[in-house]
Design a protein around this motif. Structure first.
Motif, PDB file in Angstrom:
ATOM      1  N   VAL A  14      52.525  18.832  40.318  1.00  0.00           N
ATOM      2  CA  VAL A  14      51.291  19.160  41.026  1.00  0.00           C
ATOM      3  C   VAL A  14      51.495  18.948  42.514  1.00  0.00           C
ATOM      4  O   VAL A  14      52.344  18.172  42.955  1.00  0.00           O
ATOM      5  CB  VAL A  14      50.097  18.305  40.540  1.00  0.00           C
ATOM      6  CG1 VAL A  14      49.806  18.560  39.081  1.00  0.00           C
ATOM      7  CG2 VAL A  14      50.358  16.820  40.796  1.00  0.00           C
ATOM      8  N   VAL A  15      50.700  19.683  43.309  1.00  0.00           N
ATOM      9  CA  VAL A  15      50.690  19.539  44.758  1.00  0.00           C
ATOM     10  C   VAL A  15      49.241  19.384  45.200  1.00  0.00           C
ATOM     11  O   VAL A  15      48.312  19.775  44.500  1.00  0.00           O
ATOM     12  CB  VAL A  15      51.345  20.749  45.454  1.00  0.00           C
ATOM     13  CG1 VAL A  15      52.826  20.813  45.149  1.00  0.00           C
ATOM     14  CG2 VAL A  15      50.672  22.051  45.039  1.00  0.00           C
ATOM     15  N   VAL A  16      49.048  18.808  46.393  1.00  0.00           N
ATOM     16  CA  VAL A  16      47.679  18.583  46.865  1.00  0.00           C
ATOM     17  C   VAL A  16      47.419  19.193  48.243  1.00  0.00           C
ATOM     18  O   VAL A  16      46.269  19.359  48.640  1.00  0.00           O
ATOM     19  CB  VAL A  16      47.348  17.072  46.919  1.00  0.00           C
ATOM     20  CG1 VAL A  16      47.442  16.442  45.558  1.00  0.00           C
ATOM     21  CG2 VAL A  16      48.245  16.349  47.916  1.00  0.00           C
ATOM     22  N   SER A  17      48.473  19.544  48.976  1.00  0.00           N
ATOM     23  CA  SER A  17      48.315  19.884  50.392  1.00  0.00           C
ATOM     24  C   SER A  17      47.476  21.124  50.643  1.00  0.00           C
ATOM     25  O   SER A  17      46.790  21.211  51.660  1.00  0.00           O
ATOM     26  CB  SER A  17      49.691  20.063  51.048  1.00  0.00           C
ATOM     27  OG  SER A  17      50.412  18.851  51.016  1.00  0.00           O
ATOM     28  N   ASP A  18      47.510  22.127  49.742  1.00  0.00           N
ATOM     29  CA  ASP A  18      46.810  23.368  50.054  1.00  0.00           C
ATOM     30  C   ASP A  18      45.382  23.420  49.515  1.00  0.00           C
ATOM     31  O   ASP A  18      44.711  24.436  49.646  1.00  0.00           O
ATOM     32  CB  ASP A  18      47.605  24.588  49.573  1.00  0.00           C
ATOM     33  CG  ASP A  18      47.788  24.626  48.070  1.00  0.00           C
ATOM     34  OD1 ASP A  18      47.611  23.579  47.429  1.00  0.00           O
ATOM     35  OD2 ASP A  18      48.100  25.703  47.553  1.00  0.00           O
ATOM     36  N   SER A  19      44.886  22.303  48.915  1.00  0.00           N
ATOM     37  CA  SER A  19      43.491  22.288  48.485  1.00  0.00           C
ATOM     38  C   SER A  19      42.843  20.911  48.621  1.00  0.00           C
ATOM     39  O   SER A  19      41.652  20.763  48.391  1.00  0.00           O
ATOM     40  CB  SER A  19      43.371  22.752  47.021  1.00  0.00           C
ATOM     41  OG  SER A  19      43.969  21.808  46.155  1.00  0.00           O
TER      42      SER A  19
ATOM     43  N   LEU B 261      37.325  28.427  38.810  1.00  0.00           N
ATOM     44  CA  LEU B 261      36.904  28.485  40.207  1.00  0.00           C
ATOM     45  C   LEU B 261      36.346  27.134  40.652  1.00  0.00           C
ATOM     46  O   LEU B 261      35.479  26.572  40.003  1.00  0.00           O
ATOM     47  CB  LEU B 261      35.837  29.568  40.395  1.00  0.00           C
ATOM     48  CG  LEU B 261      35.190  29.677  41.786  1.00  0.00           C
ATOM     49  CD1 LEU B 261      36.222  30.098  42.832  1.00  0.00           C
ATOM     50  CD2 LEU B 261      34.021  30.671  41.748  1.00  0.00           C
ATOM     51  N   PHE B 262      36.879  26.628  41.768  1.00  0.00           N
ATOM     52  CA  PHE B 262      36.263  25.450  42.381  1.00  0.00           C
ATOM     53  C   PHE B 262      36.169  25.652  43.892  1.00  0.00           C
ATOM     54  O   PHE B 262      36.928  26.425  44.496  1.00  0.00           O
ATOM     55  CB  PHE B 262      36.998  24.156  42.022  1.00  0.00           C
ATOM     56  CG  PHE B 262      38.377  23.996  42.596  1.00  0.00           C
ATOM     57  CD1 PHE B 262      38.568  23.492  43.880  1.00  0.00           C
ATOM     58  CD2 PHE B 262      39.505  24.309  41.845  1.00  0.00           C
ATOM     59  CE1 PHE B 262      39.837  23.317  44.402  1.00  0.00           C
ATOM     60  CE2 PHE B 262      40.776  24.130  42.353  1.00  0.00           C
ATOM     61  CZ  PHE B 262      40.949  23.637  43.640  1.00  0.00           C
ATOM     62  N   VAL B 263      35.212  24.942  44.484  1.00  0.00           N
ATOM     63  CA  VAL B 263      34.947  25.065  45.913  1.00  0.00           C
ATOM     64  C   VAL B 263      35.064  23.685  46.542  1.00  0.00           C
ATOM     65  O   VAL B 263      34.551  22.696  46.007  1.00  0.00           O
ATOM     66  CB  VAL B 263      33.539  25.654  46.180  1.00  0.00           C
ATOM     67  CG1 VAL B 263      33.241  25.690  47.670  1.00  0.00           C
ATOM     68  CG2 VAL B 263      33.431  27.051  45.581  1.00  0.00           C
ATOM     69  N   VAL B 264      35.765  23.620  47.675  1.00  0.00           N
ATOM     70  CA  VAL B 264      35.876  22.395  48.453  1.00  0.00           C
ATOM     71  C   VAL B 264      35.043  22.573  49.717  1.00  0.00           C
ATOM     72  O   VAL B 264      35.297  23.469  50.516  1.00  0.00           O
ATOM     73  CB  VAL B 264      37.333  22.087  48.828  1.00  0.00           C
ATOM     74  CG1 VAL B 264      37.405  20.824  49.698  1.00  0.00           C
ATOM     75  CG2 VAL B 264      38.194  21.920  47.583  1.00  0.00           C
ATOM     76  N   THR B 265      34.027  21.756  49.877  1.00  0.00           N
ATOM     77  CA  THR B 265      33.217  21.769  51.092  1.00  0.00           C
ATOM     78  C   THR B 265      33.355  20.417  51.771  1.00  0.00           C
ATOM     79  O   THR B 265      33.462  19.378  51.103  1.00  0.00           O
ATOM     80  CB  THR B 265      31.738  22.035  50.779  1.00  0.00           C
ATOM     81  OG1 THR B 265      31.277  21.075  49.822  1.00  0.00           O
ATOM     82  CG2 THR B 265      31.543  23.433  50.214  1.00  0.00           C
ATOM     83  N   GLY B 266      33.356  20.431  53.090  1.00  0.00           N
ATOM     84  CA  GLY B 266      33.534  19.167  53.781  1.00  0.00           C
ATOM     85  C   GLY B 266      33.141  19.238  55.235  1.00  0.00           C
ATOM     86  O   GLY B 266      32.811  20.303  55.773  1.00  0.00           O
ATOM     87  N   ALA B 267      33.155  18.086  55.865  1.00  0.00           N
ATOM     88  CA  ALA B 267      32.921  17.977  57.299  1.00  0.00           C
ATOM     89  C   ALA B 267      33.789  16.842  57.820  1.00  0.00           C
ATOM     90  O   ALA B 267      33.865  15.775  57.202  1.00  0.00           O
ATOM     91  CB  ALA B 267      31.452  17.713  57.603  1.00  0.00           C
ATOM     92  N   GLN B 268      34.432  17.090  58.945  1.00  0.00           N
ATOM     93  CA  GLN B 268      35.336  16.100  59.530  1.00  0.00           C
ATOM     94  C   GLN B 268      34.870  15.749  60.941  1.00  0.00           C
ATOM     95  O   GLN B 268      34.551  16.632  61.745  1.00  0.00           O
ATOM     96  CB  GLN B 268      36.766  16.644  59.569  1.00  0.00           C
ATOM     97  CG  GLN B 268      37.787  15.644  60.079  1.00  0.00           C
ATOM     98  CD  GLN B 268      39.218  16.179  59.988  1.00  0.00           C
ATOM     99  OE1 GLN B 268      39.433  17.368  59.761  1.00  0.00           O
ATOM    100  NE2 GLN B 268      40.192  15.304  60.152  1.00  0.00           N
ATOM    101  N   PHE B 269      34.870  14.455  61.227  1.00  0.00           N
ATOM    102  CA  PHE B 269      34.544  13.976  62.566  1.00  0.00           C
ATOM    103  C   PHE B 269      35.770  13.255  63.119  1.00  0.00           C
ATOM    104  O   PHE B 269      36.368  12.417  62.446  1.00  0.00           O
ATOM    105  CB  PHE B 269      33.358  13.004  62.533  1.00  0.00           C
ATOM    106  CG  PHE B 269      33.147  12.262  63.832  1.00  0.00           C
ATOM    107  CD1 PHE B 269      32.522  12.878  64.902  1.00  0.00           C
ATOM    108  CD2 PHE B 269      33.595  10.950  63.981  1.00  0.00           C
ATOM    109  CE1 PHE B 269      32.341  12.197  66.097  1.00  0.00           C
ATOM    110  CE2 PHE B 269      33.413  10.258  65.168  1.00  0.00           C
ATOM    111  CZ  PHE B 269      32.779  10.895  66.236  1.00  0.00           C
TER     112      PHE B 269
END
Length: 636
Positions: free
Chosen positions: A32-37, A339-347
């Motif tokens: 498994v990889v994590v970097s692209d999601s 299908l999954f969606v990643v939503t986020g906000a970065q400060f």
């Protein structure tokens, strides 16, 4: 794009598809990889060719630095890793520079806001703290924000095991000598201890590492009869990680680390100095709560770091301080099994100050922040189609807003063949130094980057052979340059282009012998060609001779590199721009490992630059010749 490489890619793709048609016994891939999601994803469903350096891979490279290990990856060049221990590093991916590559440690971006660019110094990190590394090339600002223009290096540090208490202690010793100037006395020492474990709902990991090196002058003398002073390097690293899991759905992770690095350096190329030194101290803390629910997972990565740097050169002291805060909250929601969606906000908040005889920047003036909402959707169909697409809107407190996006479709014909394509954009924020120093310009625009790529990954002969290739083209706009006549940073007019090919192959002859190789071709325009090799190749053979004995033989070729440098001739000392071609070089390295006491005591021996080749990695600076290292690791 060069027609030969287009033809190569087409032929390779047809070959792969033909071989796929003959494949009889596909197996389920479990890597498994994590970097692209930002979340664990089966590698075959990823739309990128992501290189993963595992804990087992790191063991095969015992005795090497983080920079040396990364420099063997296709598409990655780190100038300075062949010089004396402690030499400053230039990190180049797809024609970019340090500030265009984002470094993550345990998913948290790391930067030095007091530096000329918002980049991280890889010399601060000991390889002994690392569990694994993922390298994802291409513009990646959609998920990771400013700085992810040419690639992301995602470093995962070691963590607690399953026992109540466990750990290890190691000691490494080695030589540090230049080519054709043999001095095989012990001048490189590193040692460390780590403990980890867990009980009930709490786990912990703690480590302490140190390195001391002498033996080589940073600068190379013009005359072989001239003797320059050796430049020392020392580093101390401490890390503490604590995890608390009150329920199966909820977890909390804390970390704190301290890094200290002291480094002697010279006055420049071919120029010795007996007094110059730099001292860096880094303090990092972070907290990551995670909550899993029926349809997804919520993660909040928080971190803060303070870096203090003292640099003594040319008879005066330069002091710099920086503080950075990062909060990245993101949520994965599974709309369906496909299908999954990643939503986020970065400060992000950065501030810096410096003080010297000639200049002063105060924290009241030199600071900015960014707020970035983003969204990414990942679709994995039941018939082979995979799609990763998203966008990020950067809101910057000083110079404006930026929208970036990516589209990354791929298609898996089976578990044996995947074809992929992507188009992604990115941006790079001007650093505080480039904005607020006497050499800066508050009207600087961020660098804008766009990358298009197409490629494939195929496994053959019942997974014994794995081959992949990616052709890319990158365009950079508003690149930040430095004018040697006005001594000011400015945005370069026009577009800077880079294109090339990255390909890797691995072949497992049997359970005991494995071959790996990669090749990178990069065609760059003049302004980004400096120190970037047009051709680079790596090859290695790993042999597990017995249950306890293993060895590795590695080869590296780096082609000619173009160099520009400035001289200041008298009597006016007006800067004069010069150019030079640094000749290609080849290296052969070897590593032997033996388990003296099963599951308790391991030893290794390594030889770098076996043929003692004398070459120039960076003009006017020393490079290491044949060097030896011995190490012992005790597990308890």
């Amino acid at each position: 794009m060069n027609k030969k490489f287009i033809r190569f890619s087409a032929i390779a793709l047809l070959f792969a598809m033909n071989t796929y048609a003959q494949e009889q016994e596909p197996k389920q891939l479990d890597e498994v990889v994590v970097s692209d999601s930002k979340f664990a994803l089966p590698k075959e469903k990823s739309g990128k060719v992501i290189v993963k350096i595992t804990a087992a891979d790191l063991k095969k490279k015992a005795g090497q630095s983080v920079a040396s290990i990364l420099s063997t990856v296709a598409g990655v060049e780190i100038n300075g890793n062949q010089s004396r221990n402690g030499k400053d590093l230039g990190l180049y991916i797809r024609g970019g520079r340090n500030h265009q590559v984002l470094i993550l440690i345990d998913g948290v971006p790391v930067t030095d806001a007091s530096g000329i660019s918002l980049s991280y110094d890889l010399r601060l990190l000991p390889v002994e703290q690392i569990e694994s590394i993922e390298i994802m090339k291409g513009a990646s600002s959609t998920l990771y924000g400013s700085g992810a223009a040419t690639g992301v290096i995602n470093i995962t540090l070691k963590k607690a095991g399953k026992k109540a208490i466990a750990g290890n202690a190691y000691v490494n010793i080695g030589t540090q000598t230049a080519a054709k100037n043999a001095n095989y006395s012990i001048q490189d020492y590193s040692q460390g201890i780590a403990v980890n474990g867990g009980f009930e709902k709490v786990n912990y990991f703690a480590s302490l590492n140190s390195t001391e090196t002498t033996g080589i002058s940073e600068a190379r003398p013009l005359n072989s009869n001239t003797k320059f002073e050796n430049d020392d390097f020392s580093r101390v690293n401490s890390l503490v990680k604590i995890g608390f899991t009150p329920t199966k759905k909820l977890s909390f992770d804390f970390f704190a680390n301290y890094d200290r690095m002291k480094n002697g350096f010279d006055a420049g190329s071919f120029a010795d100095d007996l007094k110059n030194f730099s001292l860096s101290e880094q303090f990092r803390v972070g907290f990551t709560p995670k909550y899993k629910y029926n349809k997804g997972e919520l993660v909040i990565n928080t971190s803060a770091n303070v870096i203090n740097r003292d640099i003594f050169s040319y008879g005066s002291l330069f002091q710099a301080k920086s503080r950075s805060v990062n909060v990245d909250a993101f949520n994965k929601y599974e709309i369906s099994s496909q299908l999954f969606v990643v939503t986020g906000a970065q400060f992000q908040f950065h501030e810096m100050s410096n003080l010297s005889e000639y200049d002063a920047i105060t924290t009241e003036m030199a600071k900015f922040n960014m707020i970035d909402p983003y969204v990414t959707a990942v679709y994995n169909s039941g018939f082979g189609l995979n799609l990763n697409a998203g966008a990020r809107y950067n809101i910057h407190s000083k110079y404006g807003n930026n929208l970036v996006y990516n589209v990354n479709p791929s298609y898996s014909f089976s578990e044996s063949l995947k074809v992929l394509a992507s188009y992604s954009t990115a941006f790079v924020t001007p650093s505080l130094y480039q904005l607020y120093s006497p050499y800066g310009d508050l009207d600087l625009s961020p660098e804008k980057d766009a990358t298009a790529e197409v490629g494939f990954e195929v496994s053959l002969a019942n997974k014994k052979v794995v081959l992949n290739a990616v052709v890319f083209q990158r365009e950079e706009e508003d690149a930040i340059g430095f004018d040697l006549m006005t001594y000011k940073y400015f945005n370069v007019n026009g577009k800077n282009k880079a294109k090339g090919l990255e390909t890797m192959i691995s072949y497992a002859f049997n359970d005991k012998v494995k071959f790996n190789a990669n090749y990178t071709y990069t065609e760059l325009e003049k302004q980004s060609r400096i120190l970037n090799p047009k051709h680079k190749a790596n090859a290695s053979v790993d042999v597990q001779a017995t249950e306890r004995l293993a060895f590795n033989l590695a080869y590296q070729f780096v082609s000619d590199r173009y160099l520009e440098y400035t001289t200041y001739p008298g009597p006016t000392y007006d800067p004069v721009l010069n150019s030079e071609i640094l000749k290609d070089y080849q290296l052969v390295n070897a590593n032997v490992r033996y388990e003296l006491i099963k599951n308790r005591l391991n030893v290794f021996s390594a030889v770098d630059n076996i043929l003692d080749k004398d070459f120039v990695e960076s003009r006017g600076y020393s490079t290491r010749g044949r060097n030896f290292k011995l190490g012992l690791n005790f597990l308890f």
